[in-house]
Design an enzyme around this catalytic site. Sequence first.
Site, PDB file in Angstrom:
ATOM      1  N   ARG A 177      70.701 -73.001  -1.437  1.00  0.00           N
ATOM      2  CA  ARG A 177      69.608 -73.224  -0.474  1.00  0.00           C
ATOM      3  C   ARG A 177      69.613 -72.214   0.678  1.00  0.00           C
ATOM      4  O   ARG A 177      69.262 -72.548   1.817  1.00  0.00           O
ATOM      5  CB  ARG A 177      69.656 -74.637   0.119  1.00  0.00           C
ATOM      6  CG  ARG A 177      69.557 -75.742  -0.895  1.00  0.00           C
ATOM      7  CD  ARG A 177      68.180 -75.792  -1.546  1.00  0.00           C
ATOM      8  NE  ARG A 177      68.008 -77.038  -2.254  1.00  0.00           N
ATOM      9  CZ  ARG A 177      68.429 -77.252  -3.504  1.00  0.00           C
ATOM     10  NH1 ARG A 177      69.005 -76.285  -4.185  1.00  0.00           N
ATOM     11  NH2 ARG A 177      68.213 -78.413  -4.080  1.00  0.00           N
ATOM     12  N   CYS A 226      64.887 -83.390  -0.073  1.00  0.00           N
ATOM     13  CA  CYS A 226      66.131 -83.793   0.592  1.00  0.00           C
ATOM     14  C   CYS A 226      66.139 -83.294   2.036  1.00  0.00           C
ATOM     15  O   CYS A 226      65.769 -82.156   2.309  1.00  0.00           O
ATOM     16  CB  CYS A 226      67.337 -83.236  -0.161  1.00  0.00           C
ATOM     17  SG  CYS A 226      67.661 -84.172  -1.663  1.00  0.00           S
ATOM     18  N   GLU A 296      68.493 -79.493   5.472  1.00  0.00           N
ATOM     19  CA  GLU A 296      67.954 -78.731   4.346  1.00  0.00           C
ATOM     20  C   GLU A 296      66.476 -78.483   4.628  1.00  0.00           C
ATOM     21  O   GLU A 296      65.928 -77.448   4.303  1.00  0.00           O
ATOM     22  CB  GLU A 296      68.148 -79.542   3.050  1.00  0.00           C
ATOM     23  CG  GLU A 296      68.098 -78.721   1.770  1.00  0.00           C
ATOM     24  CD  GLU A 296      66.707 -78.555   1.203  1.00  0.00           C
ATOM     25  OE1 GLU A 296      66.484 -77.602   0.449  1.00  0.00           O
ATOM     26  OE2 GLU A 296      65.823 -79.361   1.532  1.00  0.00           O
TER      27      GLU A 296
HETATM   28  N1  EPU Z   1      73.342 -90.988  -5.019  1.00  0.00           N
HETATM   29  C1  EPU Z   1      73.570 -92.243  -4.538  1.00  0.00           C
HETATM   30  N2  EPU Z   1      72.605 -92.815  -3.752  1.00  0.00           N
HETATM   31  C2  EPU Z   1      71.447 -92.179  -3.425  1.00  0.00           C
HETATM   32  C3  EPU Z   1      71.226 -90.883  -3.927  1.00  0.00           C
HETATM   33  C4  EPU Z   1      72.200 -90.304  -4.730  1.00  0.00           C
HETATM   34  O1  EPU Z   1      74.609 -92.840  -4.788  1.00  0.00           O
HETATM   35  O2  EPU Z   1      70.638 -92.760  -2.711  1.00  0.00           O
HETATM   36  C5  EPU Z   1      74.360 -90.391  -5.909  1.00  0.00           C
HETATM   37  C6  EPU Z   1      73.814 -90.227  -7.329  1.00  0.00           C
HETATM   38  O3  EPU Z   1      73.981 -91.394  -8.079  1.00  0.00           O
HETATM   39  C7  EPU Z   1      74.620 -89.062  -7.837  1.00  0.00           C
HETATM   40  C8  EPU Z   1      74.892 -88.226  -6.602  1.00  0.00           C
HETATM   41  O4  EPU Z   1      74.662 -89.080  -5.487  1.00  0.00           O
HETATM   42  O5  EPU Z   1      75.839 -89.510  -8.356  1.00  0.00           O
HETATM   43  C9  EPU Z   1      73.981 -87.001  -6.526  1.00  0.00           C
HETATM   44  O6  EPU Z   1      72.626 -87.427  -6.508  1.00  0.00           O
HETATM   45  P1  EPU Z   1      71.443 -86.612  -7.223  1.00  0.00           P
HETATM   46  O7  EPU Z   1      71.814 -86.327  -8.640  1.00  0.00           O
HETATM   47  O8  EPU Z   1      70.183 -87.318  -6.945  1.00  0.00           O
HETATM   48  O9  EPU Z   1      71.480 -85.236  -6.552  1.00  0.00           O
HETATM   49  P2  EPU Z   1      71.492 -84.835  -5.040  1.00  0.00           P
HETATM   50  O10 EPU Z   1      72.766 -84.098  -4.815  1.00  0.00           O
HETATM   51  O11 EPU Z   1      71.207 -85.969  -4.134  1.00  0.00           O
HETATM   52  C10 EPU Z   1      70.415 -82.497  -5.486  1.00  0.00           C
HETATM   53  C11 EPU Z   1      69.436 -81.677  -4.711  1.00  0.00           C
HETATM   54  C12 EPU Z   1      68.018 -82.074  -5.081  1.00  0.00           C
HETATM   55  C13 EPU Z   1      67.825 -81.894  -6.587  1.00  0.00           C
HETATM   56  C14 EPU Z   1      68.823 -82.766  -7.309  1.00  0.00           C
HETATM   57  C15 EPU Z   1      68.796 -82.585  -8.811  1.00  0.00           C
HETATM   58  C16 EPU Z   1      70.321 -81.096  -2.534  1.00  0.00           C
HETATM   59  C17 EPU Z   1      70.398 -81.451  -1.104  1.00  0.00           C
HETATM   60  N3  EPU Z   1      69.620 -81.914  -3.302  1.00  0.00           N
HETATM   61  O12 EPU Z   1      70.255 -83.842  -5.016  1.00  0.00           O
HETATM   62  O13 EPU Z   1      67.150 -81.181  -4.404  1.00  0.00           O
HETATM   63  O14 EPU Z   1      66.510 -82.264  -6.957  1.00  0.00           O
HETATM   64  O15 EPU Z   1      70.174 -82.403  -6.872  1.00  0.00           O
HETATM   65  O16 EPU Z   1      69.383 -81.380  -9.176  1.00  0.00           O
HETATM   66  O17 EPU Z   1      70.878 -80.085  -2.948  1.00  0.00           O
HETATM   67  C18 EPU Z   1      65.813 -80.764  -2.460  1.00  0.00           C
HETATM   68  O18 EPU Z   1      66.317 -79.653  -2.437  1.00  0.00           O
HETATM   69  O19 EPU Z   1      64.972 -81.130  -1.611  1.00  0.00           O
HETATM   70  C19 EPU Z   1      66.226 -81.692  -3.502  1.00  0.00           C
HETATM   71  C20 EPU Z   1      65.727 -82.904  -3.582  1.00  0.00           C
END
Ligand code: EPU
Length: 302
Positions: A177, A226, A296
């Site tokens: 990012r 995010c 972010e």
């Molecule tokens: N999780 C929770 N509770 C929540 C949300 C997530 O427990 O409310 C847990 C999930 O179960 C999972 C872990 O946290 O085990 C990671 O969650 P997720 O797979 O949704 O990915 P993320 O790290 O929250 C990142 C990117 C997203 C992207 C997704 C999919 C960042 C900040 N976010 O989210 O990007 O769509 O991976 O690859 O890097 C964005 O950039 O705006 C964005 C949404």
Amino acid sequence: MRVEDPKLKAELSDLGVDIRSGACMAELTSLGIGGTTNLLRITKHESIPELILLLERHQIPYKFLGGGSNLLVGDGELPWLILQLAKPDQEIVIEGHLAHVDAAADLGRTVTFCAKHDLGGMEGLIGVPGTIGGALRMNAGAYGMQIGSYVREVKLYRAAKRSIEILRGTQISFEYRHTSFAPDDMMLAVTLELPSKPFKEILQGIRICNEKRRSSQPLGQKSAGCIFKNPPGASAGRMIDELGLKGLSVGDAKVSDRHANFFVNAGEASARDMLTLIANVRGRVENAFGVKLEHEVVVWDA
Ligand code: EPU
């Protein structure tokens, strides 16, 4: 900020710039938050150096808007103009493995257009709102891929040199990012070099990513994706969730019930509401985990 001077208006018009007064940033951002200002739509990339000189000569501050999907803008009358590229007639040209894409092109449409030409790699970005220019500047990524991996060349307005330049992908650093572009550089066009894949296979990847996104993110609601970056080795969403903060709200700004790192505008949230909620959640995460979360979302507070 208003452009009132008739002479300046005429000069802008000569540069192919359309002026929209009273543009409401709440209508130009996916969060649906933000005050009013004048919006200048740029129809000719080549006029940008002269346009910037003109604005500086009149001491008019400005900001450069992409698709408005990763942005939180302040309330009320804003103290700067907004510049935005107008969409050209032809946004994408395919040439073998290369896709030449205008920065104003829609990211999702670019992914599907390339897919129809059997060019893949970008499946993970399906469903991410915004423009190619915005995705490039932030090095948008999801499901293990990032757009920076496919960048062969970028055409941009380089603020430091006050000119339009072409950079090779290898001259740019793409991190999580984050990119090496300066904050006031403007993305104008990009050439992506994409791997060949049969359309059907790409479509399957697109379906899987769409499904994952639908099941974990609040897609139908007003958000900026995010709010915080993930700290190394951890997930901001999981930490916020573990603290039981889903549903926490300040006015109509609310931590999503579906994904705790998405903060939604559930009605008429103001930038103040959203910033207060962000500060509140950040403070609680720091107290509980000793981690200072980094934004972010890009914030243009007035
Ligand atoms: N999780 C929770 N509770 C929540 C949300 C997530 O427990 O409310 C847990 C999930 O179960 C999972 C872990 O946290 O085990 C990671 O969650 P997720 O797979 O949704 O990915 P993320 O790290 O929250 C990142 C990117 C997203 C992207 C997704 C999919 C960042 C900040 N976010 O989210 O990007 O769509 O991976 O690859 O890097 C964005 O950039 O705006 C964005 C949404």
